[in-house]
Design a protein around this motif. Structure first.
Motif, PDB file in Angstrom:
ATOM      1  N   GLN A 153      47.092  35.496  35.008  1.00 24.26           N
ATOM      2  CA  GLN A 153      47.891  34.283  34.873  1.00 24.26           C
ATOM      3  C   GLN A 153      47.256  33.115  35.630  1.00 24.26           C
ATOM      4  O   GLN A 153      47.307  31.969  35.176  1.00 24.26           O
ATOM      5  N   LEU A 154      46.630  33.413  36.756  1.00 26.28           N
ATOM      6  CA  LEU A 154      45.868  32.385  37.463  1.00 26.28           C
ATOM      7  C   LEU A 154      44.741  31.858  36.582  1.00 26.28           C
ATOM      8  O   LEU A 154      44.517  30.648  36.473  1.00 26.28           O
ATOM      9  N   THR A 155      44.020  32.780  35.956  1.00 21.26           N
ATOM     10  CA  THR A 155      42.895  32.405  35.090  1.00 21.26           C
ATOM     11  C   THR A 155      43.359  31.546  33.925  1.00 21.26           C
ATOM     12  O   THR A 155      42.640  30.647  33.467  1.00 21.26           O
ATOM     13  N   GLN A 156      44.579  31.792  33.459  1.00 22.55           N
ATOM     14  CA  GLN A 156      45.136  31.014  32.348  1.00 22.55           C
ATOM     15  C   GLN A 156      45.575  29.617  32.779  1.00 22.55           C
ATOM     16  O   GLN A 156      45.956  28.799  31.948  1.00 22.55           O
ATOM     17  N   GLY A 157      45.518  29.337  34.081  1.00 22.46           N
ATOM     18  CA  GLY A 157      45.865  28.005  34.565  1.00 22.46           C
ATOM     19  C   GLY A 157      47.245  27.886  35.177  1.00 22.46           C
ATOM     20  O   GLY A 157      47.666  26.788  35.558  1.00 22.46           O
ATOM     21  N   HIS A 158      47.958  29.013  35.310  1.00 18.75           N
ATOM     22  CA  HIS A 158      49.276  28.977  35.934  1.00 18.75           C
ATOM     23  C   HIS A 158      49.141  28.991  37.462  1.00 18.75           C
ATOM     24  O   HIS A 158      48.117  29.425  38.006  1.00 18.75           O
ATOM     25  N   GLU A 159      50.172  28.532  38.131  1.00 16.25           N
ATOM     26  CA  GLU A 159      50.242  28.632  39.587  1.00 16.25           C
ATOM     27  C   GLU A 159      51.099  29.857  39.910  1.00 16.25           C
ATOM     28  O   GLU A 159      52.248  29.938  39.460  1.00 16.25           O
ATOM     29  N   VAL A 160      50.537  30.788  40.659  1.00 15.83           N
ATOM     30  CA  VAL A 160      51.193  32.091  40.845  1.00 15.83           C
ATOM     31  C   VAL A 160      51.327  32.419  42.331  1.00 15.83           C
ATOM     32  O   VAL A 160      50.405  32.171  43.118  1.00 15.83           O
ATOM     33  N   LYS A 161      52.469  32.978  42.676  1.00 13.00           N
ATOM     34  CA  LYS A 161      52.714  33.417  44.056  1.00 13.00           C
ATOM     35  C   LYS A 161      53.246  34.838  44.031  1.00 13.00           C
ATOM     36  O   LYS A 161      54.085  35.182  43.181  1.00 13.00           O
ATOM     37  N   LEU A 162      52.765  35.676  44.959  1.00 11.05           N
ATOM     38  CA  LEU A 162      53.231  37.059  45.097  1.00 11.05           C
ATOM     39  C   LEU A 162      53.990  37.212  46.407  1.00 11.05           C
ATOM     40  O   LEU A 162      53.495  36.806  47.464  1.00 11.05           O
ATOM     41  N   VAL A 163      55.166  37.826  46.317  1.00 15.75           N
ATOM     42  CA  VAL A 163      56.001  38.065  47.495  1.00 15.75           C
ATOM     43  C   VAL A 163      56.444  39.514  47.482  1.00 15.75           C
ATOM     44  O   VAL A 163      56.920  40.019  46.459  1.00 15.75           O
ATOM     45  N   SER A 164      56.288  40.194  48.611  1.00 14.45           N
ATOM     46  CA  SER A 164      56.755  41.576  48.726  1.00 14.45           C
ATOM     47  C   SER A 164      58.091  41.603  49.460  1.00 14.45           C
ATOM     48  O   SER A 164      58.346  40.782  50.341  1.00 14.45           O
ATOM     49  N   ILE A 165      58.927  42.561  49.076  1.00 14.76           N
ATOM     50  CA  ILE A 165      60.207  42.721  49.769  1.00 14.76           C
ATOM     51  C   ILE A 165      59.978  43.298  51.159  1.00 14.76           C
ATOM     52  O   ILE A 165      60.435  42.750  52.162  1.00 14.76           O
ATOM     53  N   PHE A 166      59.248  44.391  51.219  1.00 13.64           N
ATOM     54  CA  PHE A 166      58.973  45.067  52.479  1.00 13.64           C
ATOM     55  C   PHE A 166      57.509  44.903  52.863  1.00 13.64           C
ATOM     56  O   PHE A 166      56.667  44.601  52.020  1.00 13.64           O
ATOM     57  N   SER A 167      57.214  45.132  54.109  1.00 16.00           N
ATOM     58  CA  SER A 167      55.835  45.068  54.579  1.00 16.00           C
ATOM     59  C   SER A 167      55.090  46.336  54.173  1.00 16.00           C
ATOM     60  O   SER A 167      55.693  47.397  54.002  1.00 16.00           O
ATOM     61  N   GLY A 168      53.782  46.243  54.036  1.00 18.51           N
ATOM     62  CA  GLY A 168      52.955  47.392  53.678  1.00 18.51           C
ATOM     63  C   GLY A 168      51.514  47.133  54.047  1.00 18.51           C
ATOM     64  O   GLY A 168      51.112  45.990  54.287  1.00 18.51           O
ATOM     65  N   GLU A 169      50.724  48.197  54.065  1.00 15.31           N
ATOM     66  CA  GLU A 169      49.342  48.095  54.531  1.00 15.31           C
ATOM     67  C   GLU A 169      48.308  48.197  53.419  1.00 15.31           C
ATOM     68  O   GLU A 169      47.132  47.918  53.636  1.00 15.31           O
ATOM     69  N   ALA A 170      48.695  48.601  52.228  1.00 17.21           N
ATOM     70  CA  ALA A 170      47.720  48.841  51.160  1.00 17.21           C
ATOM     71  C   ALA A 170      47.056  47.543  50.715  1.00 17.21           C
ATOM     72  O   ALA A 170      47.672  46.468  50.734  1.00 17.21           O
ATOM     73  N   GLU A 171      45.806  47.659  50.320  1.00 18.00           N
ATOM     74  CA  GLU A 171      45.075  46.522  49.760  1.00 18.00           C
ATOM     75  C   GLU A 171      45.249  46.527  48.247  1.00 18.00           C
ATOM     76  O   GLU A 171      44.797  47.433  47.563  1.00 18.00           O
ATOM     77  N   LEU A 172      45.895  45.500  47.742  1.00 20.51           N
ATOM     78  CA  LEU A 172      46.155  45.410  46.311  1.00 20.51           C
ATOM     79  C   LEU A 172      45.169  44.446  45.646  1.00 20.51           C
ATOM     80  O   LEU A 172      44.610  43.562  46.298  1.00 20.51           O
ATOM     81  N   PRO A 173      44.928  44.603  44.348  1.00 26.98           N
ATOM     82  CA  PRO A 173      43.939  43.780  43.649  1.00 26.98           C
ATOM     83  C   PRO A 173      44.444  42.386  43.294  1.00 26.98           C
ATOM     84  O   PRO A 173      44.410  41.958  42.131  1.00 26.98           O
ATOM     85  N   TRP A 174      44.901  41.655  44.284  1.00 22.37           N
ATOM     86  CA  TRP A 174      45.406  40.293  44.086  1.00 22.37           C
ATOM     87  C   TRP A 174      44.482  39.322  44.801  1.00 22.37           C
ATOM     88  O   TRP A 174      44.115  39.528  45.954  1.00 22.37           O
ATOM     89  N   LYS A 175      44.107  38.267  44.109  1.00 22.96           N
ATOM     90  CA  LYS A 175      43.132  37.322  44.646  1.00 22.96           C
ATOM     91  C   LYS A 175      43.684  36.469  45.794  1.00 22.96           C
ATOM     92  O   LYS A 175      42.922  35.929  46.598  1.00 22.96           O
ATOM     93  N   GLY A 176      44.985  36.334  45.855  1.00 22.04           N
ATOM     94  CA  GLY A 176      45.575  35.459  46.861  1.00 22.04           C
ATOM     95  C   GLY A 176      46.265  36.215  47.981  1.00 22.04           C
ATOM     96  O   GLY A 176      46.082  37.414  48.169  1.00 22.04           O
ATOM     97  N   GLU A 177      47.098  35.505  48.707  1.00 20.24           N
ATOM     98  CA  GLU A 177      47.856  36.078  49.821  1.00 20.24           C
ATOM     99  C   GLU A 177      49.186  36.625  49.312  1.00 20.24           C
ATOM    100  O   GLU A 177      49.783  36.071  48.388  1.00 20.24           O
ATOM    101  N   ILE A 178      49.644  37.708  49.907  1.00 18.87           N
ATOM    102  CA  ILE A 178      50.953  38.269  49.578  1.00 18.87           C
ATOM    103  C   ILE A 178      51.899  37.951  50.728  1.00 18.87           C
ATOM    104  O   ILE A 178      51.718  38.435  51.852  1.00 18.87           O
ATOM    105  N   SER A 179      52.892  37.123  50.464  1.00 22.11           N
ATOM    106  CA  SER A 179      53.912  36.836  51.466  1.00 22.11           C
ATOM    107  C   SER A 179      54.893  38.003  51.516  1.00 22.11           C
ATOM    108  O   SER A 179      55.014  38.766  50.556  1.00 22.11           O
TER     109      SER A 179
END
Length: 366
Positions: free
Chosen positions: A26-52
């Motif tokens: 969706q970022l590549t398509q030109g959208h502005e995208v934000k990821l937010v997690s409910i709980f904290s976690g340590e895994a590295e996910l395949p997301w280009k940006g920051e996870i709040s």
């Protein structure tokens, strides 16, 4: 368009991984995208940006006012056009935050399983009915998942559609040399939870060994039931025939190296691991549950009636000793034509556009 994705937490699970892959496209398509997690976690996910993170309380997830307030602040600051909730507690937190703080953003629920299998009491059904009443749109991963949801909550029929899970393109997948373990390699990839039915898999594999003595079972993944299955393997004297790998960063490498991938799950939506097997040109055997029959047929794999362990073991043996090359190529062609994330992501964007347009019309008429 501004899109906000809610995920349970940074963890190596299909729902979170797909949400990140979708968000990247969706970022590549030109959208502005934000990821937010409910709980904290340590895994590295395949997301280009920051996870709040909302830093929600696991013990207080039904009355977590501080986390609902944090989500409200994020919504007010980011001002998304649509919010997609991706499994776990994400829908619950979105609905309560929206009702309490009265922000007016469409909420999309991504239904990735068979919800009805988890409704074990009248309270659970009523509580979920309350949540779904406040959903603007549902995107189910398969026709079976949609049918299950609508059967339990018929009012969702008019605001539901199906968009399957997809895969990322890979220019190269490295095969692992498993020859030291045996001559025929059976691989299972999945968390050790009751849905994945590892206990049934061990029984099935023992049957396979009676015909294919050089077979070896490779279990990739981790989870709460792993120690129980390890005990079962020891009790059945299969330690030399079964290997546990835990979580790995390269599950595709194991799938590519397998002679057959197996999935004897008792509950599924549309498992990406089967698409991965097809993409790796690895034969597969799976129980006919959830939406699996929507991608697996006699042209693309081996489908077995649920709980028929004898037939399951026989299909494994057939694929180990005499793989159907035409079927393997057909499965690969199906995935490349219909299940790649680049195209799947466009379908999500089209769905969002319809939802946002509908919301605007409602506001203009009120």
């Amino acid at each position: 368009m501004k899109i906000l994705h809610l995920i349970q937490k940074p963890q190596n699970r299909g729902a979170e991984t797909f949400a990140c892959q979708l968000a990247n496209h969706q970022l590549t398509q030109g959208h502005e995208v934000k990821l937010v997690s409910i709980f904290s976690g340590e895994a590295e996910l395949p997301w280009k940006g920051e996870i709040s993170s909302l830093r929600a309380s696991v013990k207080n997830r039904f009355l977590d006012f501080p986390a609902w307030k944090r989500l409200n602040r994020i919504v007010r600051e980011f001002q998304p056009d649509v919010i997609q909730t991706n499994a776990g507690d994400t829908l619950k937190y979105a609905v309560f935050s929206k009702l309490i703080f009265r922000w007016n953003v469409p909420v999309v629920f991504r239904n990735a399983s068979e919800v009805g299998r988890y409704l074990n009491s009248k309270f659970q059904k009523q509580f979920n009915r309350f949540l779904y009443k406040h959903v603007d749109w549902v995107i189910s991963v398969s026709q079976a998942s949609k049918k299950d949801l609508v059967n339990h909550f018929p009012f969702l029929q008019s605001r539901s559609q199906v968009i399957p899970i997809g895969l990322e393109e890979k220019s190269y997948i490295k095969a692992i040399d498993l020859r030291s373990k045996g001559n025929h390699h059976v691989v299972h990839v999945g968390g050790f939870s009751f849905e994945k039915n590892h206990e049934g898999l061990i029984n099935i594999f023992q049957k396979v060994l009676s015909t294919v003595s050089g077979a070896h079972l490779h279990l990739v993944g981790d989870g709460p039931l792993r120690s129980k299955i390890e005990d079962l393997v020891r009790a059945m004297n299969l330690e030399n025939r079964v290997t546990f790998y835990g979580f790995v960063n390269n599950p595709l490498d194991f799938i590519k190296s397998a002679d057959v991938l197996v999935l004897p799950s008792i509950i599924e939506g549309l498992p990406g691991v089967l698409l991965e097997a097809m993409y790796c040109k690895t034969p597969l055997v799976a129980y006919d549950v959830g939406g699996i029959s929507e991608i697996v047929s006699e042209r693309t794999g081996s489908l077995v009636e649920k709980d028929d362990e004898d037939s399951f073991s026989q299909r494994i043996e057939e694929n180990l000793l005499n793989p159907d090359l035409a079927r393997i190529e057909s499965a690969y062609a199906q995935v490349c034509s219909h299940y790649m994330n680049k195209e799947i992501s466009r379908k999500f964007s089209e769905a969002y556009q319809r939802i946002v347009s509908k919301q605007r019309l409602i506001r203009q008429s009120s």
